[in-house]
Motif scaffolding. Structure first.
Motif, PDB file in Angstrom:
ATOM      1  N   TYR A 132      -2.767  -8.062  -4.650  1.00  6.21           N
ATOM      2  CA  TYR A 132      -1.625  -7.542  -4.374  1.00  6.21           C
ATOM      3  C   TYR A 132      -1.224  -6.267  -5.717  1.00  6.21           C
ATOM      4  O   TYR A 132      -1.141  -4.945  -5.435  1.00  6.21           O
ATOM      5  CB  TYR A 132      -0.567  -8.509  -4.249  1.00  6.21           C
ATOM      6  N   GLU A 133      -1.648  -6.852  -6.648  1.00 13.84           N
ATOM      7  CA  GLU A 133      -1.220  -6.008  -8.099  1.00 13.84           C
ATOM      8  C   GLU A 133      -2.279  -4.989  -8.038  1.00 13.84           C
ATOM      9  O   GLU A 133      -2.141  -3.666  -8.259  1.00 13.84           O
ATOM     10  CB  GLU A 133      -1.403  -6.749  -9.110  1.00 13.84           C
ATOM     11  N   GLN A 168      -6.255   5.934   3.581  1.00 12.73           N
ATOM     12  CA  GLN A 168      -6.076   4.881   2.872  1.00 12.73           C
ATOM     13  C   GLN A 168      -7.168   3.545   3.370  1.00 12.73           C
ATOM     14  O   GLN A 168      -8.025   3.651   4.094  1.00 12.73           O
ATOM     15  CB  GLN A 168      -4.672   4.115   3.209  1.00 12.73           C
ATOM     16  N   CYS A 218      -3.784  -3.462  -5.519  1.00 15.78           N
ATOM     17  CA  CYS A 218      -3.356  -2.380  -4.467  1.00 15.78           C
ATOM     18  C   CYS A 218      -2.379  -1.582  -4.644  1.00 15.78           C
ATOM     19  O   CYS A 218      -2.329  -0.277  -4.383  1.00 15.78           O
ATOM     20  CB  CYS A 218      -3.114  -3.284  -3.054  1.00 15.78           C
ATOM     21  N   GLY A 219      -1.443  -2.220  -5.509  1.00 17.30           N
ATOM     22  CA  GLY A 219      -0.246  -1.540  -6.111  1.00 17.30           C
ATOM     23  C   GLY A 219      -0.821  -0.450  -7.137  1.00 17.30           C
ATOM     24  O   GLY A 219       0.048   0.608  -7.133  1.00 17.30           O
ATOM     25  N   THR A 220      -1.907  -0.536  -7.898  1.00 16.61           N
ATOM     26  CA  THR A 220      -2.392   0.460  -8.653  1.00 16.61           C
ATOM     27  C   THR A 220      -3.102   1.533  -8.112  1.00 16.61           C
ATOM     28  O   THR A 220      -2.999   2.618  -8.262  1.00 16.61           O
ATOM     29  CB  THR A 220      -3.460  -0.229  -9.512  1.00 16.61           C
ATOM     30  N   GLN A 234      -0.127  -3.934   0.822  1.00 21.18           N
ATOM     31  CA  GLN A 234       1.021  -4.999   0.345  1.00 21.18           C
ATOM     32  C   GLN A 234       1.745  -5.637   1.655  1.00 21.18           C
ATOM     33  O   GLN A 234       2.136  -6.650   1.490  1.00 21.18           O
ATOM     34  CB  GLN A 234       1.586  -4.192  -0.718  1.00 21.18           C
ATOM     35  N   GLY A 267      -2.033   2.738  -5.367  1.00 20.65           N
ATOM     36  CA  GLY A 267      -0.648   3.740  -4.776  1.00 20.65           C
ATOM     37  C   GLY A 267      -0.852   4.254  -3.417  1.00 20.65           C
ATOM     38  O   GLY A 267      -1.832   3.872  -2.554  1.00 20.65           O
ATOM     39  N   THR A 277      -2.463   3.384   0.742  1.00 24.03           N
ATOM     40  CA  THR A 277      -3.105   1.986   0.611  1.00 24.03           C
ATOM     41  C   THR A 277      -2.243   1.106   0.249  1.00 24.03           C
ATOM     42  O   THR A 277      -2.244  -0.187   0.752  1.00 24.03           O
ATOM     43  CB  THR A 277      -4.267   2.257  -0.484  1.00 24.03           C
ATOM     44  N   ALA A 278      -1.417   1.305  -0.862  1.00 26.42           N
ATOM     45  CA  ALA A 278      -0.286   0.342  -1.403  1.00 26.42           C
ATOM     46  C   ALA A 278       0.625  -0.267  -0.301  1.00 26.42           C
ATOM     47  O   ALA A 278       0.858  -1.427  -0.198  1.00 26.42           O
ATOM     48  CB  ALA A 278       0.080   0.882  -2.646  1.00 26.42           C
ATOM     49  N   GLU A 279       0.960   0.860   0.419  1.00 23.61           N
ATOM     50  CA  GLU A 279       1.993   0.229   1.444  1.00 23.61           C
ATOM     51  C   GLU A 279       1.476  -0.315   2.489  1.00 23.61           C
ATOM     52  O   GLU A 279       2.029  -1.578   2.873  1.00 23.61           O
ATOM     53  CB  GLU A 279       2.507   1.663   2.280  1.00 23.61           C
TER      54      GLU A 279
END
Length: 373
Positions: free
Chosen positions: A191-192, A333, A194-196, A206, A198, A201-203
């Motif tokens: 999860y972290e 993404q 994927c957040g990096t 996550q 941005g 892809t993060a949306e």
């Protein structure tokens, strides 16, 4: 901005995976499969799909486990092609996808080694996506301490082991706790990551991983009823991500029955529907590979009966399919790679279920599968 440069490194692979997605079975093809009278008819119908003649070299009668294994191998070949052509950070994203299967394989080998099972049989049961070069080294260990040191040195999961366990934790009583603790660390790390990345892809990722975390939390709570697992220890197994975190997780940790689990999920409209009484989602979609760590564990009697557990499991599967289909609505993404893998796995579960019903002449339950498209 990601749209400007995404296709330089990843456009080809995104096109490939969207082509793979177009080959997923349609509702009409599922209907044709359910009309089959024999496994031979089933094989003939599948030959007209993207699976082609993947069962052509198998002699009759073909077992359902063979169908599941061969279909899984088709998926593994597709995944390995995508992974071998990926560059960073997509290559790292593929690595994270395989970690879930590695956890299942490592737990399988730890359990088998502690019970002195045949090494070769254990390795054959491992999921191919979770196989890594040094995996057989785990089978060489002769005691718990040696097994722990090997896991720390020889596996890509070493950071999760180092952070979560000591050698004394690797005993038979704690094996499911070890599995769930590793998954907790893995999901939070993925999860972290994927957040990096941005952007979309993060949306997309996550959102999917948040549901996976919540699903595991719900299952851990339900499966812990009537066991020696304390509420404090139960809470430690819940991932610190997801739509239920933190208030819902706190309520799940205190829950004593399924009704209190339902109340803990009241705050999320989609989850509320999982516990509503009714005709169910689509029946019982089974997984032919017992190394998968999806949903309710093998002893899923926390709901009071197996039919209730199966219905909840199916509603989880159906919602997972929905989230993975949504991933394909956005371009540029990485979520489509993860989503395709999960949709294909659901398709294989459905194929295995239909084939099992044909083999056992259980025509009344053959419609109890979860279609992808």
């Amino acid at each position: 901005m990601e749209a400007l440069f995404f296709n330089v490194d990843n456009g080809f692979l995104e096109g490939i995976v969207r082509g793979y997605k177009a080959g997923l079975l349609t509702q009409n093809q599922y209907s044709n499969l359910t009309q089959c009278e024999t496994i031979e008819d089933f094989r003939t119908q599948l030959s007209a799909t993207d699976y082609g003649n993947f069962l052509a070299n198998e002699s009759l009668p073909i077992s359902t486990s063979t169908i599941a294994d061969k279909a899984t191998q088709v998926l593994v070949d597709q995944f390995n092609f995508l992974r071998s052509n990926a560059v960073a950070p997509l290559s790292k994203f593929f690595d994270y996808i395989t970690y879930a299967y590695m956890i299942d394989n490592v737990i399988l080998l730890i359990t088998g080694t502690l019970h002195e099972r045949n090494t070769q049989e254990l390795l054959e049961r491992c999921h191919p996506l979770g196989v890594f070069e040094t995996l057989p080294a785990l089978c060489v260990a002769t005691n718990v301490e040696e097994l722990y040191r090997t896991a720390l040195v020889e596996t890509p999961l070493a950071p999760y082991f180092r952070e979560c366990f000591s050698a004394s934790d690797l005993d038979d009583l704690n094996i499911e706790i070890i599995r769930n603790t590793l998954y907790k660390a893995y999901l939070e790390d993925f999860y972290e990551f994927c957040g990096t990345l941005g952007g979309p892809t993060a949306e997309v990722m996550q959102r999917i991983l948040a549901f996976e975390a919540d699903r595991r939390s719900i299952n851990i709570a339900i499966n812990s009823f009537g066991t020696e697992l304390s509420k404090e220890r139960r809470a430690e197994l819940f991932p610190s991500i997801g739509r239920l975190f933190p208030a819902g997780n706190n309520a799940l940790a205190r829950a004593d029955d399924v009704e209190q689990v339902r109340q803990a999920c009241e705050g999320v409209a989609e989850y509320r529907a999982f516990f509503e009484s009714g005709p169910g989602s689509r029946g019982r979609a089974q997984n032919g590979n017992d190394s998968q760590a999806y949903l309710l564990d093998d002893n899923a009697d926390g709901l009071g009966d197996s039919s209730g557990a199966a219905e909840l499991e199916d509603r989880f599967f159906a919602h997972e399919v929905h989230l993975n289909k949504l991933a394909f609505l956005q371009q540029f993404q990485y979520g489509v790679f993860y989503a395709y893998l999960k949709l294909k796995e659901q398709e294989i579960r459905s194929l295995t279920w239909i084939a099992e019903c044909i083999a056992q002449d259980a025509r009344d339950r053959i419609q109890d599968y979860i279609p992808t498209f």
